[in-house]
Write a protein that holds these residues in place. Structure first.
Motif, short mmCIF file in Angstrom:
data_model
loop_
_atom_site.label_atom_id
_atom_site.label_comp_id
_atom_site.label_asym_id
_atom_site.label_seq_id
_atom_site.Cartn_x
_atom_site.Cartn_y
_atom_site.Cartn_z
N MET A 1 0.84 -1.19 0.00
CA MET A 1 0.00 0.00 0.00
C MET A 1 0.88 1.24 0.00
N ILE A 2 0.53 2.20 -0.87
CA ILE A 2 1.23 3.47 -0.91
C ILE A 2 0.47 4.47 -0.06
N VAL A 3 1.16 5.11 0.89
CA VAL A 3 0.58 6.13 1.75
C VAL A 3 1.24 7.46 1.41
N ARG A 4 0.44 8.45 1.09
CA ARG A 4 0.98 9.76 0.70
C ARG A 4 0.70 10.80 1.79
N TYR A 5 1.68 11.65 2.02
CA TYR A 5 1.47 12.76 2.94
C TYR A 5 1.55 14.07 2.17
N GLN A 14 15.58 17.39 7.89
CA GLN A 14 15.64 16.85 9.26
C GLN A 14 14.24 16.79 9.89
N THR A 15 13.47 17.87 9.71
CA THR A 15 12.11 17.91 10.27
C THR A 15 11.23 16.88 9.60
N ARG A 16 11.37 16.77 8.27
CA ARG A 16 10.55 15.79 7.53
C ARG A 16 10.82 14.37 8.03
N LYS A 17 12.09 14.07 8.27
CA LYS A 17 12.44 12.73 8.75
C LYS A 17 11.80 12.45 10.11
N TRP A 18 11.77 13.47 10.97
CA TRP A 18 11.15 13.32 12.31
C TRP A 18 9.64 13.12 12.17
N PHE A 19 9.01 13.95 11.33
CA PHE A 19 7.57 13.81 11.11
C PHE A 19 7.24 12.42 10.53
N GLU A 20 8.05 11.97 9.58
CA GLU A 20 7.84 10.65 8.99
C GLU A 20 7.90 9.55 10.04
N SER A 21 8.86 9.66 10.94
CA SER A 21 9.01 8.62 11.97
C SER A 21 7.79 8.59 12.89
N ILE A 22 7.24 9.76 13.23
CA ILE A 22 6.04 9.80 14.06
C ILE A 22 4.85 9.25 13.30
N VAL A 41 6.37 -1.34 7.69
CA VAL A 41 5.96 0.04 7.39
C VAL A 41 7.25 0.87 7.34
N PHE A 42 7.49 1.55 6.22
CA PHE A 42 8.73 2.31 6.12
C PHE A 42 8.57 3.48 5.15
N ALA A 43 9.41 4.48 5.32
CA ALA A 43 9.40 5.66 4.45
C ALA A 43 10.34 5.44 3.28
N LYS A 44 9.92 5.97 2.11
CA LYS A 44 10.72 5.77 0.91
C LYS A 44 10.43 6.88 -0.09
N HIS A 45 11.38 7.80 -0.26
CA HIS A 45 11.28 8.85 -1.29
C HIS A 45 9.95 9.61 -1.25
N GLY A 46 9.57 10.09 -0.07
CA GLY A 46 8.36 10.89 0.05
C GLY A 46 7.08 10.10 0.10
N ILE A 48 5.12 6.61 2.23
CA ILE A 48 5.17 5.58 3.26
C ILE A 48 4.65 4.30 2.60
N ILE A 49 5.40 3.23 2.71
CA ILE A 49 4.99 1.94 2.15
C ILE A 49 4.53 1.04 3.29
N VAL A 50 3.31 0.54 3.19
CA VAL A 50 2.77 -0.40 4.17
C VAL A 50 2.57 -1.74 3.47
N LYS A 51 3.27 -2.75 3.94
CA LYS A 51 3.13 -4.09 3.34
C LYS A 51 2.20 -4.93 4.21
N THR A 52 1.05 -5.27 3.65
CA THR A 52 0.05 -6.05 4.36
C THR A 52 -0.80 -6.82 3.36
N ASN A 53 -1.33 -7.94 3.79
CA ASN A 53 -2.24 -8.72 2.96
C ASN A 53 -3.70 -8.35 3.20
N ARG A 54 -3.94 -7.36 4.06
CA ARG A 54 -5.30 -6.95 4.40
C ARG A 54 -5.51 -5.48 4.03
N ALA A 55 -5.39 -5.22 2.74
CA ALA A 55 -5.43 -3.84 2.25
C ALA A 55 -6.76 -3.16 2.54
N LYS A 56 -7.86 -3.86 2.30
CA LYS A 56 -9.18 -3.25 2.48
C LYS A 56 -9.40 -2.81 3.92
N GLU A 57 -9.11 -3.70 4.87
CA GLU A 57 -9.28 -3.34 6.28
C GLU A 57 -8.31 -2.23 6.68
#
Length: 377
Positions: A1-5, A14-22, A41-46, A48-57
């Motif tokens: 799943m691609i998560v966009r902010y 530096q601030t973006r990295k801190w916000f991403e971690s939160i 769940v990890f940040a990658k080039h702007g 957030i990638i969430v790897k899950t088999n339960r995308a709908k939920e």
């Protein structure tokens, strides 16, 4: 799943990295709270990638996590044109069946987030679109499309999707500190708390006790608001004010019952001030909308604001009732706010509309034998 902010991307590195971690921590908390398994769940080039088999939920939960602008359930594959074409066609056909369209209009949007892939974005769009047209009944329309096939490429991987679900946006809770929110059983105060959450504040809810029926109602409201409060830890705090009866009786004796509502709100803020200092909160949130009721005129809000030297935030101040109700319905608090509650027997028939600070101070001295001092002053 691609998560966009959204706003997070405008911050310094530096601030973006801190916000991403939160944001990542809040996403994990949200998934765990709903017992949704995920691989990573990890940040990658702007993104957030969430790897899950339960995308709908996951979508149902993550669209309530503040800081997220949109989500797309996506298939991750190696960034090879043949694989991209076949996966895009597969997802296109699935979406076509969902929409029950014989010949849908579509477009392809591609973005090379990193530049390893040899084709440029317009070339990828053309190749994928051509492949879909060759293998299915469809028509290209770049403006009035039924289906949008998205392709994002980064670090040797391609992410293919056909849905883009809008979320609330805002900032991740925990990036802007804590505030105390006065929470009643009405429509307005839950919306005010919600809007401060959306701006990244952890909310400490405080209810001034008015009776068991109202308290039960407020607990339900807070339980609903907690569905948006990922990253916040506070539980509902209930205060039973000791001075209320004394104030009411004294005002009656002075024939100044019209100041009852202003006094009650002043004492609410004093109680909220005490809680704020205990928790290290940086302000008090109220559901006031200018001119909506007698206690929310400029003059009366000025008096109430003198109860604390902490900032008092009123996010609804410029909204009318219809705007507030619309938000309450969207976030699921409106129906709860209209549940029955305890009657308040001490509301005056003719409350003061434009109270005088000098008159208020005089009445305060009569009741308490001292000046109405702000805490911390």
């Amino acid at each position: 799943m691609i998560v966009r902010y959204g706003e997070i991307g405008t911050k310094s590195r530096q601030t973006r990295k801190w916000f991403e971690s939160i944001l990542i921590n809040n996403i994990r908390e949200a998934l765990v709270s709903e017992s949704i398994d995920y691989k990573s769940v990890f940040a990658k080039h702007g993104r957030i990638i969430v790897k899950t088999n339960r995308a709908k939920e996951s979508i149902d939960v993550l669209k309530r996590v503040f800081g997220i602008v949109s989500l797309s359930p996506a298939m991750e594959i190696d960034a090879e044109l043949e694989k991209i074409n076949k996966t895009a066609l597969k997802l296109f056909r699935k979406k076509k069946r969902e929409l029950n369209l014989e010949k849908p209009k579509f477009r392809v949007t591609a973005r090379r987030i990193t530049k390893e892939f040899p084709l440029k974005s317009p070339e990828i769009q053309a190749k994928v679109g051509e492949y879909i047209l060759k293998n299915d009944e469809a028509e290209v329309d770049l403006k009035n499309y039924d289906i949008e096939v998205g392709v994002e490429l980064m670090e040797g991987k391609a992410y293919i999707f056909v849905d883009k679900i809008k979320a609330w946006g805002g900032l991740p809770i925990g990036t802007q500190g804590k505030v105390v929110a006065l929470l009643s059983g009405g429509i307005d105060s839950p919306v005010a708390a919600f809007l401060m959450m959306k701006r990244g504040c952890e909310v400490i809810p405080v209810h001034i006790y008015m009776g068991e029926k109202t308290l039960e109602k407020v607990r339900k409201i807070w339980n609903q608001l907690k569905k948006y409060h990922y990253g916040g830890k506070a539980d509902l705090i209930v205060i039973k004010p000791k001075e209320r009866e004394k104030i009411i009786e004294k005002l009656k004796g002075l024939k100044k019952e019209n100041y009852t509502c202003v006094f009650c709100k002043f004492m609410m803020v004093k109680n909220a001030d005490k809680i704020a200092r205990e928790f290290g909160a940086k302000g008090i949130v109220m559901g006031d909308s200018l001119g909506q009721v007698a206690s929310q005129t400029l003059e009366n809000m000025y008096i109430v604001s003198q109860a604390s030297d902490l900032p008092i935030y009123r996010p609804l101040i410029g909204m009318d009732k219809e705007e507030i109700v619309e938000i309450a319905k969207k976030i699921g608090t409106f129906e709860l706010s209209t549940l029955p509650e305890d009657e308040v027997p001490f509301i005056p028939k003719h409350p003061v509309i434009r109270g005088s600070w000098e008159e208020f101070k005089k009445l305060y001295r009569e009741i308490f034998g001292e000046e109405p001092k702000k805490r911390g002053c």
